[in-house]
Design a protein around this motif. Structure first.
Motif, PDB file in Angstrom:
ATOM      1  N   SER A  28      -1.512   8.892  -7.285  1.00  0.00           N
ATOM      2  CA  SER A  28      -2.286   9.001  -6.237  1.00  0.00           C
ATOM      3  C   SER A  28      -2.357   7.683  -5.509  1.00  0.00           C
ATOM      4  O   SER A  28      -2.816   6.455  -6.197  1.00  0.00           O
ATOM      5  CB  SER A  28      -3.839   9.283  -6.625  1.00  0.00           C
ATOM      6  N   PRO A  29      -2.066   7.645  -4.254  1.00  0.00           N
ATOM      7  CA  PRO A  29      -2.198   6.279  -3.434  1.00  0.00           C
ATOM      8  C   PRO A  29      -3.558   5.358  -3.681  1.00  0.00           C
ATOM      9  O   PRO A  29      -3.690   4.236  -3.611  1.00  0.00           O
ATOM     10  CB  PRO A  29      -1.874   6.516  -2.206  1.00  0.00           C
ATOM     11  N   ILE A  30      -4.543   6.247  -3.783  1.00  0.00           N
ATOM     12  CA  ILE A  30      -6.126   5.591  -3.810  1.00  0.00           C
ATOM     13  C   ILE A  30      -6.224   4.956  -5.250  1.00  0.00           C
ATOM     14  O   ILE A  30      -6.714   3.891  -5.142  1.00  0.00           O
ATOM     15  CB  ILE A  30      -7.021   6.710  -3.614  1.00  0.00           C
ATOM     16  N   ASN A  31      -5.832   5.705  -6.059  1.00  0.00           N
ATOM     17  CA  ASN A  31      -5.702   5.390  -7.693  1.00  0.00           C
ATOM     18  C   ASN A  31      -5.031   3.969  -7.522  1.00  0.00           C
ATOM     19  O   ASN A  31      -5.307   2.851  -8.347  1.00  0.00           O
ATOM     20  CB  ASN A  31      -5.563   6.079  -8.361  1.00  0.00           C
ATOM     21  N   GLN A  32      -3.710   4.083  -7.190  1.00  0.00           N
ATOM     22  CA  GLN A  32      -2.750   2.810  -7.226  1.00  0.00           C
ATOM     23  C   GLN A  32      -3.405   1.517  -6.401  1.00  0.00           C
ATOM     24  O   GLN A  32      -3.309   0.384  -6.820  1.00  0.00           O
ATOM     25  CB  GLN A  32      -1.522   3.230  -6.670  1.00  0.00           C
ATOM     26  N   GLU A  33      -3.986   1.863  -5.263  1.00  0.00           N
ATOM     27  CA  GLU A  33      -4.724   0.927  -4.586  1.00  0.00           C
ATOM     28  C   GLU A  33      -5.895   0.091  -5.411  1.00  0.00           C
ATOM     29  O   GLU A  33      -5.850  -1.273  -5.587  1.00  0.00           O
ATOM     30  CB  GLU A  33      -5.505   1.259  -3.164  1.00  0.00           C
ATOM     31  N   THR A  34      -6.498   0.921  -6.260  1.00  0.00           N
ATOM     32  CA  THR A  34      -7.619   0.413  -7.048  1.00  0.00           C
ATOM     33  C   THR A  34      -6.884  -0.286  -8.175  1.00  0.00           C
ATOM     34  O   THR A  34      -7.511  -1.376  -8.471  1.00  0.00           O
ATOM     35  CB  THR A  34      -8.498   1.637  -7.864  1.00  0.00           C
TER      36      THR A  34
ATOM     37  N   ASP B 258      -9.746   1.707 -14.445  1.00  0.00           N
ATOM     38  CA  ASP B 258     -10.074   2.747 -13.229  1.00  0.00           C
ATOM     39  C   ASP B 258     -10.598   4.125 -13.773  1.00  0.00           C
ATOM     40  O   ASP B 258     -11.589   4.648 -13.112  1.00  0.00           O
ATOM     41  CB  ASP B 258      -8.866   2.842 -12.190  1.00  0.00           C
TER      42      ASP B 258
ATOM     43  N   GLN C 102     -15.220  11.447 -10.309  1.00  0.00           N
ATOM     44  CA  GLN C 102     -13.971  11.978  -9.591  1.00  0.00           C
ATOM     45  C   GLN C 102     -13.835  13.393 -10.092  1.00  0.00           C
ATOM     46  O   GLN C 102     -13.926  13.822 -11.210  1.00  0.00           O
ATOM     47  CB  GLN C 102     -12.683  11.249 -10.017  1.00  0.00           C
TER      48      GLN C 102
ATOM     49  N   LYS D 289       0.801  -1.373   0.089  1.00  0.00           N
ATOM     50  CA  LYS D 289       0.035  -0.063   0.092  1.00  0.00           C
ATOM     51  C   LYS D 289       0.862   1.186  -0.091  1.00  0.00           C
ATOM     52  O   LYS D 289       2.008   1.343   0.596  1.00  0.00           O
ATOM     53  CB  LYS D 289      -0.883   0.082   1.177  1.00  0.00           C
TER      54      LYS D 289
ATOM     55  N   LYS E 292     -14.123   5.872 -12.796  1.00  0.00           N
ATOM     56  CA  LYS E 292     -14.355   7.042 -12.239  1.00  0.00           C
ATOM     57  C   LYS E 292     -14.733   8.176 -12.965  1.00  0.00           C
ATOM     58  O   LYS E 292     -14.804   9.440 -12.503  1.00  0.00           O
ATOM     59  CB  LYS E 292     -13.020   7.511 -11.447  1.00  0.00           C
TER      60      LYS E 292
END
Length: 206
Positions: free
Chosen positions: A137-143, A121, A129, A15, A125
């Motif tokens: 973005s860590p959020i996008n990378q987690e997705t 992704d 978005q 993460k 979004k």
């Protein structure tokens, strides 16, 4: 046997900003080769074509404004205030350049790698978005990691050969066995019964 956390990190990434675990030197280990190329292009082009020119322009403009006496802070010595203004303007210019290139980078993924996790992704979004899509973005990378897991599971299921098929003649058949209907113990579990099942090996040999 479930994978340990270290094994999951090596396979799917950690993460945060880095997408690879300790066992992988590839920062974007879950992406397709073309997606990695696009990310490299986006990073280079966003810096050289947008962030660097805009940052220099903002810093130089701030320097001119300060020299002409339009930017002053009485509580701070002028030399220190000048450095602070120029540094702040440079940072703002860099961020503005990155944001201004976001849509160009997004279109690259949609055009050149429409089936990849990044493009998927972006489409998910779209319209939701409110800020420009960022590959950092860590959020996008987690997705991306979650979509990659779904993709690999789908590929795995598709690769499994059950060893039999339903004959085309019987695919629309929906007959319930009378023996099951009349069995008080099983009739509540009765579902459609299909006939015409044959093994693939038998079909190939015949």
């Amino acid at each position: 046997m479930p994978l340990s956390q270290a094994e999951q990190d090596a396979l799917w990434g950690k993460k945060g900003v880095s997408l690879s675990g300790q066992k992988s030197a590839d920062k974007y280990s879950i992406l397709e080769p073309e997606e990695k190329i696009i990310i490299s292009e986006c990073q280079d082009e966003a810096f050289w074509l947008r962030s660097l020119p805009v940052s220099i322009s903002f810093a130089f403009g701030t320097h001119i404004l300060h020299q002409n006496g339009l930017l002053k802070i009485n509580l701070i010595p002028p030399p220190l205030a000048k450095v602070a203004f120029i540094a702040g303007a440079g940072v703002m210019g860099y961020m503005f350049g990155q944001i201004s290139y976001a849509n160009v980078c997004r279109d690259k993924f949609l055009t050149r790698c429409p089936d990849g996790v990044v493009a998927t992704d972006i489409r998910l979004k779209n319209g939701i978005q409110t800020v420009p899509y960022s590959i950092f973005s860590p959020i996008n990378q987690e997705t991306w990691r979650q979509l990659a897991k779904q993709r690999e599971m789908t590929r795995y299921r598709d690769s499994i050969d059950p060893g039999f098929e339903i004959d085309d003649e019987f695919k629309d058949q929906n007959i319930t066995s009378p023996n099951l209907i009349n069995d008080e113990r099983l009739k509540h579990k009765v579902g459609p019964v299909r006939y015409g099942v044959f093994r693939k090996d038998d079909q190939e040999q015949s």
